[in-house]
Design an enzyme around this catalytic site. Structure first.
Site, PDB file in Angstrom:
ATOM      1  N   GLY A   1      46.418  41.816  37.763  1.00  0.00           N
ATOM      2  CA  GLY A   1      46.322  42.777  38.849  1.00  0.00           C
ATOM      3  C   GLY A   1      47.622  43.022  39.579  1.00  0.00           C
ATOM      4  O   GLY A   1      48.679  42.491  39.222  1.00  0.00           O
TER       5      GLY A   1
ATOM      6  N   ILE B   1      48.564  42.181  42.657  1.00  0.00           N
ATOM      7  CA  ILE B   1      49.152  41.039  43.363  1.00  0.00           C
ATOM      8  C   ILE B   1      49.899  40.150  42.379  1.00  0.00           C
ATOM      9  O   ILE B   1      51.015  39.696  42.651  1.00  0.00           O
ATOM     10  CB  ILE B   1      48.077  40.237  44.126  1.00  0.00           C
ATOM     11  CG1 ILE B   1      47.484  41.075  45.255  1.00  0.00           C
ATOM     12  CG2 ILE B   1      48.669  38.951  44.686  1.00  0.00           C
ATOM     13  CD1 ILE B   1      46.397  40.375  46.041  1.00  0.00           C
TER      14      ILE B   1
ATOM     15  N   GLU C   1      46.933  33.235  30.280  1.00  0.00           N
ATOM     16  CA  GLU C   1      45.939  33.878  29.421  1.00  0.00           C
ATOM     17  C   GLU C   1      46.288  35.343  29.183  1.00  0.00           C
ATOM     18  O   GLU C   1      46.264  35.839  28.064  1.00  0.00           O
ATOM     19  CB  GLU C   1      44.541  33.749  30.025  1.00  0.00           C
ATOM     20  CG  GLU C   1      44.469  34.175  31.483  1.00  0.00           C
ATOM     21  CD  GLU C   1      43.104  33.945  32.099  1.00  0.00           C
ATOM     22  OE1 GLU C   1      42.258  33.295  31.457  1.00  0.00           O
ATOM     23  OE2 GLU C   1      42.878  34.431  33.209  1.00  0.00           O
TER      24      GLU C   1
ATOM     25  N   GLY D   1      39.502  32.952  33.710  1.00  0.00           N
ATOM     26  CA  GLY D   1      40.160  31.679  33.424  1.00  0.00           C
ATOM     27  C   GLY D   1      40.701  30.988  34.651  1.00  0.00           C
ATOM     28  O   GLY D   1      41.372  29.955  34.538  1.00  0.00           O
TER      29      GLY D   1
END
Length: 498
Positions: A260, A262, A284, A378
């Site tokens: 994302g 952020i 990941e 995750g």
């Protein structure tokens, strides 16, 4: 044996009501597209004829609209696990129409092998190449492909020309044995290779190959803004401080970062801060920002499960594999997210919270405690096993009507025992070595938006102040109740809820 080629529509006809299908991919990267889109048409036709048609779906993580989206709209999903991000799927889950099992991504493949979720009838694997002796070369993600290809009764291969055969050098396919025969996963450095560059399947199970030219349904993220930039800088400042104190080695440690805007802002700040040496990534999801940092020499090596990047970025990687070949690796999700490996490598985890409470518990999945957003993904795999676990979020949402810091989270995904650091644009709360009451003081003072700081100090005054974890249980969720009643947590009057 010669490969059989057929259409996506013909392949979809092999999937029957009540089947469980396993899909390649991890995020929209590398997932099946053509067969699932045709499967949605079958479901719609069967429902129109008054006949039932629903299936179970096992994936590595989220997929694209051609899978989760169209199958949700066709009411074709009975059960699904694990993580997802599709808005139509989310609506069906929150309407009680889909049995959704939100589990840690590192556990998905092994829980299938253990028999916890039932039979895998059909595996649909996207490939950039496939051979007659059963070697399937994956595209932009590892996911749970080795496990579902081995467990499924039959395998359908989507041979996708949108992915260059240059991807054949990206993957390191390794499937651990199950207890009691499981050995240590022999990864001691992020760039260690321990497996094969392809998924090996019994060629007799490959019933057919569907030729497609369907680019990944890449998601775009919001551009950085002053809030996310400040959060990113706060993360960088914290890590530099810990490095200067000798807590983080001067050579630095591998990083994991969520998905994302952020996460991109955090990585951008880390890339700009040359106090931090060039570092490795063990994660990941590899996003555009990581690829940029590799090109700039700020990231030395990136190990992940998927290339969740824009298609332009993906093609630039394929076109420059002479550069990226020794700087990127894609693994199955139970390896990229392995708790054993994460702890051995000393990975620093950075993930995003929906909300956190004053004692350090984090909700990363549920809105208002009941409505699923996406899933835990995750984040739990990394948080529990990280060298340092960090959660970030803006201090407020919805134009200040929601505080991300509350007395008690409405749903707990990561308990106070696993969360080391909380960072908002307001500041940094270092929770290491602190008691619950000390954590509450640190979080309120450093992370809460000024509009909510006094409200939370007042909440603490309502407790007995003596308990190990002081709470006024009658009003612990009053800010959530006020949001539901008036649309603004700032209107909370504690006395109203006593």
């Amino acid at each position: 044996m010669a490969l059989n080629y057929f259409s996506a529509a013909e392949a979809a006809q092999l999937i029957k009501h009540g089947y469980n299908i396993g899909l390649s991919g991890f995020t929209p990267a590398g997932t099946a597209k053509a067969v699932t889109a045709e499967l949605a048409k079958i479901a719609e036709a069967e429902h129109a004829a008054g006949r039932p048609f629903q299936i179970g779906i096992f994936t590595g993580a989220s997929t694209g609209d051609s899978c989760d989206g169209c199958l949700s709209r066709a009411k074709a999903i009975r059960y699904r696990a694990p993580y997802t991000t599709n808005p139509d799927f989310r609506k069906c889950v929150n309407a009680g129409e889909i049995a959704y099992n939100d589990i840690h991504l590192s556990q998905m493949a092994q829980e299938l092998r253990y028999g916890f979720m039932g039979k895998v009838n059909v595996a649909i694997i996207e490939a950039c190449d496939v051979t007659e002796d059963g070697k399937i070369y994956l595209t932009a993600a590892g996911g749970i492909s080795p496990t579902i290809a081995r467990m499924a009764d039959i395998v359908i291969v989507e041979l996708n020309a949108a992915h260059s055969k240059a991807a054949k050098g990206l993957h390191d396919v390794y499937e651990p044995l199950d207890p009691i025969r499981r050995a240590a996963i022999p990864i001691c450095k992020p760039d260690d290779r321990i497996g094969l560059p392809y998924v090996q399947v019994d060629p007799k199970k490959i019933v057919g190959v569907v030729e497609t030219n369907w680019p990944d349904e890449a998601r775009s993220f919001s551009a950085a803004d002053p809030i996310t930039d400040k959060i990113g800088q706060n993360v960088a400042d914290f890590l530099v401080s810990d490095m200067k104190r000798g807590i983080i080695p001067s050579t630095f440690l591998p990083l994991q970062s969520g998905v994302g805007n952020i996460a991109n802002a955090v990585l951008g700040a880390l890339g700009r801060d040359t106090t931090i040496p060039a570092f490795n990534v063990y994660t990941e999801v590899i996003q555009n920002s990581v690829i940029g940092l590799i090109r700039d020499g700020r990231v030395k090596f990136a190990s992940g499960c998927s290339l969740t990047v824009t298609n332009d970025c993906l093609n630039s990687i394929y076109d420059d594999m002479t550069f990226f070949g020794d700087k990127l690796i894609l693994r199955p999700s139970e390896i990229s997210n392995s708790p054993e490996v994460i702890r051995r490598l000393g990975v620093i985890s950075i993930n995003t919270a929906i909300e956190a409470d004053i004692y350090g518990n984090v909700n990363s999945t549920h809105i208002g405690g009941t409505k699923m957003m996406n899933g835990i993904g995750g984040s739990g795999d990394f948080t529990r096993n990280a060298y340092i676990s960090i959660f970030t979020c803006p201090s407020v949402a919805k134009e200040g009507k929601i505080s991300a810091i509350v007395p008690m989270v409405s749903h707990v995904d990561h308990s106070e025992h696993d969360v080391n650091i909380i960072i908002t644009e307001q500041g940094i709360a270092d929770l290491r070595g602190k008691s619950p009451k000390e954590r509450a003081q640190t979080i309120i003072e450093n992370c809460v938006h000024p509009d909510y700081k006094q409200l939370l100090w007042d909440y603490l005054k309502l407790t007995d102040g003596k308990s190990q974890t002081p709470h006024a249980l009658k009003v612990a969720l009053a800010m959530h109740a006020e949001l539901a009643a008036s649309g603004n947590m700032a209107n909370t009057d504690w006395a109203k809820y006593m």
